[in-house]
Design an enzyme around this catalytic site. Structure first.
Site, PDB file in Angstrom:
ATOM      1  N   GLY A  60      32.549  43.132  39.751  1.00 25.18           N
ATOM      2  CA  GLY A  60      32.060  41.970  40.478  1.00 25.18           C
ATOM      3  C   GLY A  60      32.275  42.052  41.978  1.00 25.18           C
ATOM      4  O   GLY A  60      31.982  41.117  42.690  1.00 25.18           O
ATOM      5  N   CYS A  61      32.806  43.161  42.444  1.00 28.11           N
ATOM      6  CA  CYS A  61      33.023  43.336  43.879  1.00 28.11           C
ATOM      7  C   CYS A  61      31.872  44.136  44.485  1.00 28.11           C
ATOM      8  O   CYS A  61      31.263  44.949  43.819  1.00 28.11           O
ATOM      9  CB  CYS A  61      34.344  44.055  44.128  1.00 28.11           C
ATOM     10  SG  CYS A  61      35.772  43.086  43.623  1.00 28.11           S
ATOM     11  N   GLU A  62      31.613  43.880  45.762  1.00 28.72           N
ATOM     12  CA  GLU A  62      30.528  44.553  46.472  1.00 28.72           C
ATOM     13  C   GLU A  62      30.779  46.060  46.569  1.00 28.72           C
ATOM     14  O   GLU A  62      29.876  46.862  46.448  1.00 28.72           O
ATOM     15  CB  GLU A  62      30.422  43.937  47.875  1.00 28.72           C
ATOM     16  CG  GLU A  62      29.192  44.327  48.616  1.00 28.72           C
ATOM     17  CD  GLU A  62      29.009  43.470  49.854  1.00 28.72           C
ATOM     18  OE1 GLU A  62      29.189  44.015  50.950  1.00 28.72           O
ATOM     19  OE2 GLU A  62      28.704  42.280  49.707  1.00 28.72           O
ATOM     20  N   ASN A  63      32.027  46.434  46.823  1.00 22.78           N
ATOM     21  CA  ASN A  63      32.439  47.839  46.873  1.00 22.78           C
ATOM     22  C   ASN A  63      33.375  48.099  45.704  1.00 22.78           C
ATOM     23  O   ASN A  63      33.902  47.163  45.115  1.00 22.78           O
ATOM     24  CB  ASN A  63      33.211  48.125  48.173  1.00 22.78           C
ATOM     25  CG  ASN A  63      32.379  47.865  49.407  1.00 22.78           C
ATOM     26  OD1 ASN A  63      32.513  46.828  50.034  1.00 22.78           O
ATOM     27  ND2 ASN A  63      31.519  48.792  49.763  1.00 22.78           N
TER      28      ASN A  63
END
Length: 148
Positions: A60-63
């Site tokens: 769920g994190c961008e990176n």
């Protein structure tokens, strides 16, 4: 599990919540806050492949982001890493808020309260905001597992 001291980060020990409040208080422009986050992220040592393997990759994190924990007595010691410069800075702030706390403390106080005090959540993109929530949930899950 490898002890978090091997990750060697200064957050929550050398760099405290009070230090961050003093650092961010005079910053009114979002660009200055971003610059400060990047500088904080540079102080977060990269995790070895061994520690990344022991850490949990947070969905769920961008990176790509890894968060690991070890327990010493009643204290939880966290370590982490990310591929993104801003996300590394956000992770540094999170580590400052959670490092060395007990499971009970982590479940009582939101790990994200410091972000609100520093004025960091308001300007985050939706994906970074969701990633921060996912990290916070991972911290609270770790605290619940220790208490169980």
């Amino acid at each position: 599990m490898t002890h978090a001291d091997l990750a060697g980060h200064p957050f929550g020990t050398v760099i405290t919540e009070e230090t961050l409040k003093q650092t961010f208080a005079p910053l009114s422009q979002w660009e200055d806050k971003y610059r400060q986050l990047i500088l904080l992220g540079k102080q977060l040592p990269a995790l070895s492949d061994e520690l990344k393997a022991q850490a949990k990759e947070i969905a769920g994190c961008e990176n790509r982001v890894w968060l690991g924990v070890s327990v010493s007595g009643e204290k939880l010691h966290f370590f982490g890493d990310s591929e993104g410069r801003i996300v590394r800075g956000l992770l540094a702030v999170l580590l400052t808020a959670i490092e060395g706390k007990s499971a009970a403390e982590l479940l009582t106080h939101s790990p994200l309260a410091l972000f609100d005090e520093l004025g960091l959540r308001a300007q985050l993109s939706a994906s970074r905001g969701q990633g921060l929530i996912a990290l916070s949930e991972a911290v609270q899950d770790a605290a619940r597992q220790v208490q169980a």
